[in-house]
Design a protein around this motif. Structure first.
Motif, mmCIF file in Angstrom:
data_model
loop_
_atom_site.group_PDB
_atom_site.id
_atom_site.type_symbol
_atom_site.label_atom_id
_atom_site.label_comp_id
_atom_site.label_asym_id
_atom_site.label_seq_id
_atom_site.Cartn_x
_atom_site.Cartn_y
_atom_site.Cartn_z
ATOM 1 N N LEU A 53 0.705 -0.559 -0.732
ATOM 2 C CA LEU A 53 -0.004 0.287 0.345
ATOM 3 C C LEU A 53 1.094 1.460 -0.627
ATOM 4 N N TYR A 54 2.116 0.896 0.648
ATOM 5 C CA TYR A 54 2.832 2.771 0.713
ATOM 6 C C TYR A 54 3.985 2.629 -0.485
ATOM 7 N N ARG A 55 3.831 1.364 -1.353
ATOM 8 C CA ARG A 55 4.296 1.389 -2.610
ATOM 9 C C ARG A 55 3.714 2.170 -3.446
ATOM 10 N N ARG A 56 2.459 1.566 -3.519
ATOM 11 C CA ARG A 56 1.038 2.015 -4.320
ATOM 12 C C ARG A 56 1.062 3.676 -4.364
ATOM 13 N N GLU A 57 1.223 4.169 -2.490
ATOM 14 C CA GLU A 57 0.721 5.772 -2.542
ATOM 15 C C GLU A 57 1.611 6.532 -3.606
ATOM 16 N N CYS A 58 3.269 5.663 -2.790
ATOM 17 C CA CYS A 58 4.381 6.425 -3.411
ATOM 18 C C CYS A 58 4.476 6.730 -5.130
ATOM 19 N N LYS A 59 3.929 5.560 -5.578
ATOM 20 C CA LYS A 59 3.979 5.591 -7.007
ATOM 21 C C LYS A 59 3.099 6.704 -7.394
ATOM 22 N N ARG A 60 2.154 6.513 -6.860
ATOM 23 C CA ARG A 60 0.673 7.579 -7.361
ATOM 24 C C ARG A 60 1.375 9.024 -7.344
ATOM 25 N N ARG A 61 1.841 8.840 -5.349
ATOM 26 C CA ARG A 61 2.333 10.542 -5.784
ATOM 27 C C ARG A 61 3.368 10.925 -6.496
ATOM 28 N N GLU A 62 3.894 10.041 -7.092
ATOM 29 C CA GLU A 62 4.961 10.711 -8.016
ATOM 30 C C GLU A 62 4.080 11.086 -9.563
ATOM 31 N N ARG A 63 3.382 9.815 -9.916
ATOM 32 C CA ARG A 63 3.006 10.370 -11.469
ATOM 33 C C ARG A 63 1.782 11.745 -11.587
ATOM 34 N N LYS A 64 1.361 12.443 -9.410
ATOM 35 C CA LYS A 64 0.948 13.454 -9.590
ATOM 36 C C LYS A 64 1.953 14.890 -9.640
ATOM 37 N N GLY A 65 3.051 14.681 -9.267
ATOM 38 C CA GLY A 65 4.033 15.449 -9.425
ATOM 39 C C GLY A 65 4.199 15.989 -7.375
ATOM 40 N N GLY A 66 3.557 15.553 -7.366
ATOM 41 C CA GLY A 66 3.385 15.642 -5.462
ATOM 42 C C GLY A 66 4.706 14.914 -4.762
ATOM 43 N N GLY A 67 5.668 14.068 -5.595
ATOM 44 C CA GLY A 67 6.541 13.468 -3.959
ATOM 45 C C GLY A 67 6.870 13.758 -3.009
ATOM 46 N N SER A 68 7.568 15.435 -3.040
ATOM 47 C CA SER A 68 8.079 16.142 -1.883
ATOM 48 C C SER A 68 6.743 16.512 -1.017
ATOM 49 N N THR A 69 7.538 16.156 0.469
ATOM 50 C CA THR A 69 6.524 17.281 1.226
ATOM 51 C C THR A 69 7.153 17.959 2.145
ATOM 52 N N LYS A 70 7.988 18.703 1.060
ATOM 53 C CA LYS A 70 8.579 20.663 2.038
ATOM 54 C C LYS A 70 7.847 21.437 1.594
#
Length: 70
Positions: A53-70
């Motif tokens: 689930l964590y891996r799937r969520e990370c990949k989804r965020r990468e596709r949206k361009g929101g990989g960083s939380t800074k």
């Protein structure tokens, strides 16, 4: 050890579509919970599902361009 709560690294790799070596690395790093019984290693199905689930969520965020939380 309940019958279906634990899987072999090979089965975990098949389910996650990664190599058995990757599963072993995740066990070694403490990402996946595991036990040894009779000289064999078993991976917690629950920790495997959480990691997937964590891996799937990370990949989804990468596709949206929101990989960083800074």
């Amino acid at each position: 050890m309940a019958e279906f709560d634990w899987v072999t690294p090979a089965e975990a790799a098949r389910v996650c579509r990664v190599s058995r070596q990757r599963i072993s690395e995740l066990v070694r790093l403490g990402v996946l919970s595991s036990v040894r019984q009779g000289g064999r290693v078993f991976v917690s199905r629950r920790s495997l599902e959480c990691w997937m689930l964590y891996r799937r969520e990370c990949k989804r965020r990468e596709r949206k361009g929101g990989g960083s939380t800074k």
